[in-house]
Design an enzyme around this catalytic site. Structure first.
Site, mmCIF file in Angstrom:
data_model
loop_
_atom_site.group_PDB
_atom_site.id
_atom_site.type_symbol
_atom_site.label_atom_id
_atom_site.label_comp_id
_atom_site.label_asym_id
_atom_site.label_seq_id
_atom_site.Cartn_x
_atom_site.Cartn_y
_atom_site.Cartn_z
ATOM 1 N N GLY A 296 0.800 -1.230 0.000
ATOM 2 C CA GLY A 296 0.000 0.000 0.000
ATOM 3 C C GLY A 296 0.825 1.269 0.000
ATOM 4 N N GLU B 245 -5.916 -8.944 -11.299
ATOM 5 C CA GLU B 245 -6.187 -7.818 -10.388
ATOM 6 C C GLU B 245 -7.501 -7.125 -10.757
ATOM 7 O OE1 GLU B 245 -2.825 -5.816 -8.924
ATOM 8 O OE2 GLU B 245 -3.945 -4.085 -8.165
ATOM 9 N N SER C 165 3.798 -1.006 -5.544
ATOM 10 C CA SER C 165 3.259 -2.125 -6.318
ATOM 11 C C SER C 165 3.549 -3.509 -5.742
ATOM 12 C CB SER C 165 3.790 -2.034 -7.750
ATOM 13 O OG SER C 165 2.731 -2.226 -8.605
ATOM 14 N N SER D 190 1.254 -5.439 -4.933
ATOM 15 C CA SER D 190 0.237 -6.333 -5.513
ATOM 16 C C SER D 190 0.738 -6.932 -6.831
ATOM 17 C CB SER D 190 -1.103 -5.610 -5.705
ATOM 18 O OG SER D 190 -0.970 -4.498 -6.560
ATOM 19 N N GLY E 169 2.414 2.452 -2.734
ATOM 20 C CA GLY E 169 2.580 2.936 -4.101
ATOM 21 C C GLY E 169 3.775 2.311 -4.800
ATOM 22 N N ASP F 35 2.057 -1.567 -13.694
ATOM 23 C CA ASP F 35 2.691 -2.210 -12.547
ATOM 24 C C ASP F 35 3.156 -3.622 -12.891
ATOM 25 O OD1 ASP F 35 1.939 0.075 -11.256
ATOM 26 O OD2 ASP F 35 0.393 -0.867 -10.015
HETATM 27 P P1 ADP Z 1 0.514 -1.589 -3.614
HETATM 28 O O1 ADP Z 1 0.414 -2.491 -4.802
HETATM 29 O O2 ADP Z 1 0.799 -0.176 -3.977
HETATM 30 O O3 ADP Z 1 1.460 -2.087 -2.572
HETATM 31 P P2 ADP Z 1 -2.214 -2.424 -3.326
HETATM 32 O O4 ADP Z 1 -3.323 -1.941 -2.476
HETATM 33 O O5 ADP Z 1 -2.406 -2.456 -4.794
HETATM 34 O O6 ADP Z 1 -0.927 -1.575 -2.922
HETATM 35 O O7 ADP Z 1 -1.818 -3.916 -2.906
HETATM 36 C C1 ADP Z 1 -1.573 -4.221 -1.564
HETATM 37 C C2 ADP Z 1 -2.253 -5.532 -1.218
HETATM 38 O O8 ADP Z 1 -1.600 -6.622 -1.894
HETATM 39 C C3 ADP Z 1 -2.162 -5.873 0.251
HETATM 40 O O9 ADP Z 1 -3.193 -5.269 0.976
HETATM 41 C C4 ADP Z 1 -2.309 -7.400 0.208
HETATM 42 O O10 ADP Z 1 -3.649 -7.780 0.060
HETATM 43 C C5 ADP Z 1 -1.589 -7.763 -1.069
HETATM 44 N N1 ADP Z 1 -0.180 -8.123 -0.804
HETATM 45 C C6 ADP Z 1 0.928 -7.540 -1.301
HETATM 46 N N2 ADP Z 1 2.052 -8.164 -0.880
HETATM 47 C C7 ADP Z 1 1.660 -9.188 -0.099
HETATM 48 C C8 ADP Z 1 2.335 -10.222 0.639
HETATM 49 N N3 ADP Z 1 3.662 -10.310 0.653
HETATM 50 N N4 ADP Z 1 1.579 -11.092 1.318
HETATM 51 C C9 ADP Z 1 0.239 -11.024 1.316
HETATM 52 N N5 ADP Z 1 -0.451 -10.088 0.655
HETATM 53 C C10 ADP Z 1 0.226 -9.166 -0.051
HETATM 54 MG MG MG Z 2 -1.038 -2.351 -6.345
#
Ligand code: ADP
Ligand code: MG
Length: 377
Positions: free
Chosen positions: A117, A155, A121, A123, A119, A167
């Site tokens: 979360g 996604e 990436s 996800s 920014g 991303d």
């Molecule tokens: P960003 O991609 O900018 O970090 P997003 O809101 O798009 O933010 O994605 C974050 C989400 O991705 C987290 O809330 C979680 O659900 C998931 N996520 C990312 N990395 C992990 C991880 N290592 N383990 C479990 N979930 C993850």
């Molecule tokens: Mg993301």
């Protein structure tokens, strides 16, 4: 990763894969407008230890989440069924199956240094690690751009996040020492050498550690606004407009849509300008482009916030060549381009500025272009 996998699943994995987070140098909110972006992979990476299963079960575990293993049947995966983190990896498996690839189950254990979360990436890193591991475990040989598109589909459809493809393309396709010049009308891309250190420069990431909730709904609204503006102007996407079209856009569009168009059109022009500077090895010339990009996101696209504005203003005030928010906005991370001998002073000024404003201390770390998704064991 091998021992951690064994503790969770009782056996050793077939292999270990890595997919990085990314920083976008310039070209924000352009991907879903068929436009241009210039991301690079960062050293912060998501590791995935994986083992193929023959019984159709998909078992998921993350060191960041902990708790019991999530145990699913691949045959039962349907969009909308999950609202937890499992939607991202399960979505990739669903997208592969939906595209007609012959895949089955797996045990997957994740561990990541990409802040979530922020920014950066996390996800896409999670998704691309799964896509690449499945590509190897099931002998698909799809290639990085196709895997990125499947990860984006996961996604969009499975996790319900209407993101563009930047991303996933960054995580899947970036290479060490280069930024990825990306044409998001498709997946055409080019590696542009980018080594700030060689010119006595540093890129500083400033994770503000704030994430404002309005982000989720606002992203979809911005995207819808861009589509509406394209329809009014009679183009397929805002990418089809150039700065010379802005006076016509100003006459044709309602006042709330014009700033969105102005941002996307000028941002695409900034990407082109940045790439021409990089090709000529003029990295310092990126500074004003970054700062102009930030102003456009703040004033026209309105996705900045008090914390990210303070980080940019303080960094530039303390001598950074330029700075901007990176990622979708409403918090997250700011990047600043600095002379190496100013790096410490800029970081200290931002930390002091946050303290004076009563904000949580930001997390500061240097970044440089690192490797994209790959198998490591
Ligand atoms: P960003 O991609 O900018 O970090 P997003 O809101 O798009 O933010 O994605 C974050 C989400 O991705 C987290 O809330 C979680 O659900 C998931 N996520 C990312 N990395 C992990 C991880 N290592 N383990 C479990 N979930 C993850
Ligand atoms: Mg993301």
């Amino acid at each position: 990763m091998n021992e951690a996998f064994r503790r969770v699943f009782g056996t050793y994995p077939d292999g270990v894969w890595a997919a990085p987070g990314r920083v976008n140098l310039i070209g924000e909110h352009t991907d879903y407008n068929d436009g241009f972006a210039l991301p690079f992979a960062i050293p912060q990476t998501t590791l995935l230890a994986a083992r193929r299963r023959e019984d159709g079960r998909l078992r998921l575990h993350s060191a960041q989440v902990g708790g019991p293993v999530v145990d699913l049947a691949v045959a039962d995966l349907v969009p909308g069924a999950f609202t937890t983190w499992a939607a991202y990896p399960a979505g990739v498996v669903w997208a592969l199956g939906e595209a007609g690839h012959r895949i089955g189950g797996a045990d997957l254990h994740f561990d990541s240094t990409v802040p979530t979360g922020a920014g950066l990436s996390s996800s896409a890193a999670l998704e691309c690690a799964v896509a690449l591991a499945y590509d190897d475990l099931y002998g698909l040989d799809l290639g990085a751009p196709a895997l990125a598109l499947l990860a984006q589909r996961a996604e969009n459809v499975f996790a319900g996040v209407p993101c563009g493809v930047m991303d996933q393309m960054a995580s899947a396709c970036c290479t060490t020492g280069a930024a990825l010049y990306l044409d998001c009308r498709g997946t055409v891309h080019e590696q542009v050498p980018f080594a700030p250190e060689a010119q006595g420069l540093r890129l500083l990431a400033i994770d503000t550690r704030v994430k404002h909730d309005l982000g989720d709904g606002a992203y979809a609204a911005l995207r819808a606004g861009c589509e509406q503006a394209s329809a009014v102007l009679g183009v397929t996407a805002l990418r089809d407009l150039s700065p010379g079209d802005l006076p016509r856009a100003a006459r044709a569009l309602p006042s709330h849509l014009l700033p969105l168009v102005r941002h996307v059109v000028t941002e695409n022009a900034r990407v082109a300008e940045a790439v021409s500077h990089l090709r000529a090895d003029r990295i310092a010339a990126l500074g004003p482009i970054l700062t102009a990009g930030h102003a456009s996101l703040r004033d026209d696209y309105r996705v900045s916030c008090a914390e990210t504005d303070l980080a940019v203003d303080t960094a530039v005030g303390a001598g950074a060549l330029g700075a901007r928010i990176t990622g979708g906005g409403f918090g997250g991370t700011v990047i600043a381009l600095v002379d190496e001998d100013r790096a410490e002073a800029v970081g200290a000024a931002v930390t002091a500025g946050f303290r004076a404003a009563g904000y949580r201390a930001p997390q500061l770390f240097p970044i440089s272009p690192a490797a994209g998704a790959r198998r490591i064991e």
